[in-house]
Every structure is written in C-alpha cells, then in structure tokens.
Design a protein around this motif. Sequence first.
Motif, mmCIF file in Angstrom:
data_model
loop_
_atom_site.group_PDB
_atom_site.id
_atom_site.type_symbol
_atom_site.label_atom_id
_atom_site.label_comp_id
_atom_site.label_asym_id
_atom_site.label_seq_id
_atom_site.Cartn_x
_atom_site.Cartn_y
_atom_site.Cartn_z
ATOM 1 N N SER A 1 0.824 -1.317 0.078
ATOM 2 C CA SER A 1 0.018 0.103 0.016
ATOM 3 C C SER A 1 0.831 1.299 -0.007
ATOM 4 C CB SER A 1 -0.890 0.050 1.150
ATOM 5 O OG SER A 1 -0.205 0.044 2.349
ATOM 6 N N GLU A 9 -3.456 8.362 -9.876
ATOM 7 C CA GLU A 9 -4.179 8.644 -8.657
ATOM 8 C C GLU A 9 -5.392 7.733 -8.733
ATOM 9 O OE1 GLU A 9 -3.357 10.732 -6.822
ATOM 10 O OE2 GLU A 9 -1.786 11.815 -7.986
ATOM 11 N N ASP A 10 -5.013 6.586 -9.787
ATOM 12 C CA ASP A 10 -6.322 5.643 -10.037
ATOM 13 C C ASP A 10 -6.701 4.823 -8.853
ATOM 14 O OD1 ASP A 10 -7.512 4.488 -12.887
ATOM 15 O OD2 ASP A 10 -7.675 2.928 -11.334
ATOM 16 N N ASN A 11 -7.988 4.557 -8.830
ATOM 17 C CA ASN A 11 -8.482 3.716 -7.599
ATOM 18 C C ASN A 11 -7.785 2.358 -7.519
ATOM 19 O OD1 ASN A 11 -10.361 5.265 -6.459
ATOM 20 N ND2 ASN A 11 -12.071 4.747 -7.615
ATOM 21 N N PHE A 12 -7.253 2.003 -8.477
ATOM 22 C CA PHE A 12 -6.560 0.781 -8.570
ATOM 23 C C PHE A 12 -5.492 0.766 -7.525
ATOM 24 C CE2 PHE A 12 -2.633 -1.627 -9.902
ATOM 25 C CZ PHE A 12 -3.203 -2.951 -10.079
ATOM 26 N N GLN A 61 -5.664 2.253 -4.646
ATOM 27 C CA GLN A 61 -6.271 2.585 -3.301
ATOM 28 C C GLN A 61 -6.518 1.174 -2.798
ATOM 29 O OE1 GLN A 61 -6.051 5.954 -2.694
ATOM 30 N NE2 GLN A 61 -5.447 6.349 -4.740
#
Length: 155
Positions: free
Chosen positions: A55, A140-143, A145
């Motif tokens: 992460s 910044e893609d949700n992938f 997160q």
Amino acid sequence: MRHLPYFCRGQVVRGFGRGSKQLGIPTANFPEQVVDNLPADVSTGIYYGWASVGSGDVHKMVVSIGWNPYYKNTKKSMETHIIHTFKEDFYGEILNVAIVGYLRPEKNFDSLESLISAIQGDIEEAKKRLDLPEHLKFKEDNFFQVPKNKILNGH
Ligand SMILES: Cc1cc2nc3c(=O)[nH]c(=O)nc-3n(C[C@H](O)[C@H](O)[C@H](O)COP(=O)(O)O)c2cc1C
Ligand SMILES: Nc1ncnc2c1ncn2[C@@H]1O[C@H](COP(=O)(O)OP(=O)(O)O)[C@@H](O)[C@H]1O
Ligand SMILES: [Mg+2]
C-alpha cells in the motif's frame, strides 16, 4: 496492441539476480502465473507506467515483457523497474502496476553496456512521458487505493 492502460498485481518473486548485479537496474519479477495470464494482445516489449509496493506510494516505472533476447531466456518474464530508491528489497510483497504506454520492442545487443544504456534511455523517456496529463492521471487511479489488510494478509 491492446488498448492501454493494463492493470495487474502479483507477488514479487526471484529472477536470475542479473538486474541489480550485472545491470545496476533492479527489476521486480512477477510469478509465471501472472505472466501466463497476460492478455494475448499485450505484446512483448518495453512499456512504462506506474507502480506501488503493497500500500506504498505510487512511483514511475518501466516494465519489460518477454524473453530478454540478450540473455536468451526460455521463459517469458515480466519485470518492473520502479524509478525510486528503496531502502531494502521487497521480495514476497505485492507489486501493483498500471501499464500506460509502449516504448519499443525487446532487442538483442552486442554488449552489456549497450543493453544498460538502452534501459537508461527508456527510463529517461518514461519519466518525461509520464508527466503528460493523459498519463499522470493514472497515478491517482482507484486501482492503487488498496486497503492495507487486503494486500498484506492476502487473497
Ligand atoms: C526498461 C527495460 C528494458 C529492457 N530491455 C531489454 C531488451 O531490449 N533486451 C533484453 O534482452 N533485455 C531487456 N531488459 C531485461 C533485462 O535484460 C533484465 O531486466 C535483466 O536480465 C534482469 O533479469 P532478472 O530480473 O532475471 O535478474 C529490459 C529491462 C528493463 C527494465
Ligand atoms: N527500484 C526498484 N525496482 C525494482 N526492484 C527493486 C528496486 N529496488 C529494490 N528492488 C528489489 O530488487 C529485486 C530485483 O533485483 P534483481 O537483481 O532484478 O533480482 P531478481 O533477478 O531476483 O529479480 C526486486 O525483487 C526488489 O525486491
Ligand atoms: Mg529482476
């Protein structure tokens, strides 16, 4: 060529140990299974994009997909060089990658020096292209997160 971006993640496994030692450019290798699951329309070659470990922060990267003609590998590999200096190795961790653009086909070279300078050229080109808004947005893609527990304790 498949429409990019292509997103994938997998555990970092050991390769031949050439990346750091011979080239001075470490590459985080994916397991065979991840490579086998690449869509047929993702051709071999050198690509650029974004990557994170677990992460952690998202960094620029270059990735090589294929048989490394200079080393004449018999198994197809997918290896990511993250453009960032890490304090330590991260074998066994989950590597998340978003491939956003294509640079060139894999090539053979007549010396190790030529292979190294080609890879260094790829890194410089990738750094420039990734600053373009059309590529920057995928950082910044949700992938990326991913909740900590989901990726650390696995699957
Ligand atoms: C951006 C980039 C470009 C590469 N281009 C080539 C190439 O054109 N030909 C080739 O034989 N290998 C190429 N490689 C792969 C290197 O040979 C490979 O990373 C090295 O053998 C390390 O392997 P290892 O992870 O098994 O130690 C490239 C690697 C990267 C990261
Ligand atoms: N910036 C980086 N990009 C990719 N891997 C890195 C980086 N910094 C450290 N590493 C570590 O180095 C390892 C890759 O080194 P390499 O010499 O290519 O060995 P291998 O053949 O086992 O893949 C990665 O698996 C990772 O743990
Ligand atoms: Mg490697």
